[in-house]
Design an enzyme around this catalytic site. Structure first.
Site, PDB file in Angstrom:
ATOM      1  CG  LEU A  53      -1.831  -1.173   1.433  1.00  0.00           C
ATOM      2  CD1 LEU A  53      -2.625  -1.001   2.709  1.00  0.00           C
ATOM      3  CD2 LEU A  53      -2.765  -1.290   0.249  1.00  0.00           C
TER       4      LEU A  53
ATOM      5  CD1 TRP B  24       4.041   7.281   0.825  1.00  0.00           C
ATOM      6  CD2 TRP B  24       2.628   9.013   0.784  1.00  0.00           C
ATOM      7  NE1 TRP B  24       4.447   8.123  -0.186  1.00  0.00           N
ATOM      8  CE2 TRP B  24       3.598   9.205  -0.235  1.00  0.00           C
ATOM      9  CE3 TRP B  24       1.642   9.988   0.953  1.00  0.00           C
ATOM     10  CZ2 TRP B  24       3.602  10.318  -1.073  1.00  0.00           C
ATOM     11  CZ3 TRP B  24       1.639  11.090   0.110  1.00  0.00           C
ATOM     12  CH2 TRP B  24       2.605  11.246  -0.877  1.00  0.00           C
TER      13      TRP B  24
ATOM     14  CE  LYS C 278       6.108  -2.042   2.069  1.00  0.00           C
ATOM     15  NZ  LYS C 278       6.125  -0.843   2.913  1.00  0.00           N
TER      16      LYS C 278
ATOM     17  CB  SER D 149       5.365   5.105  -7.751  1.00  0.00           C
ATOM     18  OG  SER D 149       6.264   4.091  -7.360  1.00  0.00           O
TER      19      SER D 149
ATOM     20  CE1 TYR E   8      11.469  -6.754  -6.828  1.00  0.00           C
ATOM     21  CE2 TYR E   8       9.418  -6.108  -5.782  1.00  0.00           C
ATOM     22  CZ  TYR E   8      10.739  -5.856  -6.068  1.00  0.00           C
ATOM     23  OH  TYR E   8      11.332  -4.714  -5.583  1.00  0.00           O
TER      24      TYR E   8
ATOM     25  CD  GLU F 265      -6.157  -0.113  -9.245  1.00  0.00           C
ATOM     26  OE1 GLU F 265      -6.148   0.927  -9.931  1.00  0.00           O
ATOM     27  OE2 GLU F 265      -6.971  -1.029  -9.408  1.00  0.00           O
TER      28      GLU F 265
ATOM     29  CB  CYS G  14      -3.428   7.879  -7.604  1.00  0.00           C
ATOM     30  SG  CYS G  14      -5.065   7.407  -7.052  1.00  0.00           S
TER      31      CYS G  14
ATOM     32  CD  GLU H 205       1.615  10.224  -9.568  1.00  0.00           C
ATOM     33  OE1 GLU H 205       2.527   9.396  -9.436  1.00  0.00           O
ATOM     34  OE2 GLU H 205       0.421   9.964  -9.354  1.00  0.00           O
TER      35      GLU H 205
END
Ligand code: NAP
Ligand code: MG
Length: 501
Positions: free
Chosen positions: A166, A168, A192, A246, A256, A268, A303, A401
């Site tokens: 997640l 912030w 997390k 991001s 990964y 997202e 976002c 952004e």
């Protein structure tokens, strides 16, 4: 939830808060195996709020093992739909009951305003748990058409252990966006939170346990991205990852997955969203309020912030005059004051990054009409809401952004140019269009490559409507709506020969 206005109310709550400091694994508080811990800071004051367990790969292993045990045990994954529904409804109520405590915790940890935290946590988070709880016993499988001697069932099953990583900017709300459908599906979760804002997710795990969520179904592992986030991304016993953050880090999660167990990854990510004011739009209080909110809500740390405001030259002067007046009326300052409209940036580093973009805009030749720097007289990470005119589509401030309180006006001539400029971006999360012409509104809405297009209002939709990004803003996965369930379920066909004797 409407904030109370008596002075000091939320400061009184802040003084008495108990802050969670340990990870939450297998239904219990958990100190990191390494013994390490990190400070979480109130960015509005610089004060250290708490020292929180810093999980690494060993703790992620323990959390995944607890989640797998819970999943295989079936106490959540295979329980009756009504039972799961009852727990999630109790969780929704528990969040409501603890809304002030959680909202103050969130505001302290992130610099977000108490006004926004109360709305997100008192109203939206419980709505998410309630809506997905209600969906559990209203979702049916299918029977496919076959010859009479065959039964072909198509059933949905929980996907297993899911990793949730997640950002912030809306810490508990993003947790709810992902947890509510994942838990409703019957999955076990390893979550997390962002290292800047670990507190409310940890408290939520305690509340979930208190209302009867079985041990191991929700595990929270605070830590930093490179270590803890990566350990989740590469874990071979995590079945799915859902990530919000991001675009750069989202890309890492694809790597990964490809280098571990090929787990599906729902992404997202960032945005550079346009807001179009076409020549026929009425420059009303409503429009101006929406435009200002679209850029400055949550200090622009959003976002779907509509930072690129593409305004027809025929209405630009009126638009700018009124946007500037509205911007000057915004109150910055103490996030715990219910009158505050814009709080602190999340960290000192993030503030420096945003200020760098503002300087970049100046260097590129855009004109600062309001703000343009740190807020005078405030010690925390505050930035004045900044309005640029004369932004051109090729400027860096129109392409990257910024994630801060910056509104840039790009003047255009006519609807075709407005649409062309709006489409000229690597991102595709959100767009807003203002026009009085309904045919034009639908035409433009269909032509913008964005996961959400809102017309004559700035809105991200609500729990019922899917949210996600085109292009570099997201994968095909969607949060929210019934679509979110797709991320957390597998589809199984059971093909039965009925002619057995
Ligand atoms: P971020 O830096 O990408 O971090 C997101 C999460 O990924 C954090 O938990 C972070 O952990 C973790 N992470 C960082 N580096 C990692 C790595 N190398 N490997 C694995 N995990 C890693 O994003 P952010 O700065 O928190 O949030 C802002 C971004 O989120 C913006 O781009 C915004 O547009 C996007 N966002 C998108 C949506 C949406 O729905 N599309 C909603 C909200 C925000 P640490 O924090 O511990 O580093
Ligand atoms: Mg913090």
């Amino acid at each position: 939830m409407t904030p109370l206005t008596q002075p000091g109310h939320y400061h009184d709550i802040a003084r008495d808060l108990r802050l969670p400091t340990q990870a939450f694994i297998g239904g219990k508080a958990w100190s990191a195996v390494s013994g390490r811990a990190f400070e979480t800071v109130n960015p509005a004051t610089g004060a250290v709020l708490a020292v929180v367990a810093e999980c690494d790969g060993q703790d992620v292993d323990m959390a995944v093992a607890a989640a797998r045990r819970a999943f295989n045990g079936g106490a959540w994954s295979r329980t009756a739909p009504e039972a799961r529904k009852a727990v999630l409804l109790r969780l929704a109520q528990s969040v409501r009951d603890h809304a002030e405590e959680l909202a103050v915790m969130e505001s302290l940890d992130s610099g977000k305003t108490i006004k926004d935290c109360l709305h997100e946590i008192g109203t939206e988070v419980p709505t998410f748990f309630q809506w997905y709880a209600e969906l559990i016993d209203k979702t049916f499988g299918k029977i496919a058409p076959t010859a009479p001697d065959t039964l072909a069932m198509v059933v949905k099953e929980p996907v297993g252990v899911v990793g949730l990583v997640l950002p912030w900017n809306f810490p508990l709300l993003m947790a709810a966006w992902k947890l509510a459908p994942a838990l409703a599906a019957g999955c076990s979760c390893v979550l997390k939170p962002a290292e800047q804002t670990p507190l409310t997710a940890l408290r939520l795990a305690e509340l979930a346990s208190e209302v009867g969520l079985p041990d191991g179904v929700l595990n929270v592992v605070p830590g930093d991205g490179e270590t803890t986030g990566q350990a989740i991304g590469r874990h071979r016993d995590i079945d799915v990852v859902s990530f919000t953050g991001s675009t750069e880090v989202g890309a890492l999660f694809l790597r990964y997955a490809s280098e571990s167990n090929l787990k599906p990854v729902g992404l997202e990510m960032g945005g550079k969203s346009p807001l179009l004011v076409l020549e026929d739009a009425a420059i009303s209080d409503d429009l101006v309020g929406n435009a200002v909110n679209a850029a400055f809500w949550n200090g622009g740390q959003n976002c779907s912030a509509n930072m690129r405001q593409i305004v027809d030259v025929r209405v630009k002067d009126t638009f700018l005059e009124r946007v500037l007046a509205k911007t000057r009326s915004l109150r910055l300052g103490d996030p715990l004051d219910p009158e505050t409209d814009i709080g602190s940036m999340v960290t000192r580093e993030h503030r420096t990054r945003v200020l760098g973009y503002i300087d970049q805009g100046r260097r590129e030749g855009a004109r600062v009409l309001a703000g343009g720097g740190p807020t005078a007289g405030l010690a925390g990470c505050f930035i004045d809401p900044t309005v640029f005119d004369g932004v051109t589509p090729d400027m860096i401030i129109a392409r990257e952004e910024i994630f801060g309180p910056v509104l840039g006006v790009i003047p255009v001539d006519g609807v075709e140019q407005a649409v062309a400029v709006a489409r000229d971006t690597d991102y595709g999360l959100h767009a807003t269009v203002f026009t009085k012409d309904i045919d034009r509104a639908f035409d433009v809405a269909h032509r913008l490559p964005s996961g959400t297009v809102s017309v004559n209002v700035f809105s991200e939709g609500d729990v019922k409507t899917p949210f996600g990004g085109y292009k570099r803003s997201g994968s095909l996965a969607r949060d929210n709506g019934t679509e979110a369930m797709e991320q957390y379920t597998q589809t199984k066909t059971i093909w039965v020969n009925l002619k057995t004797g």
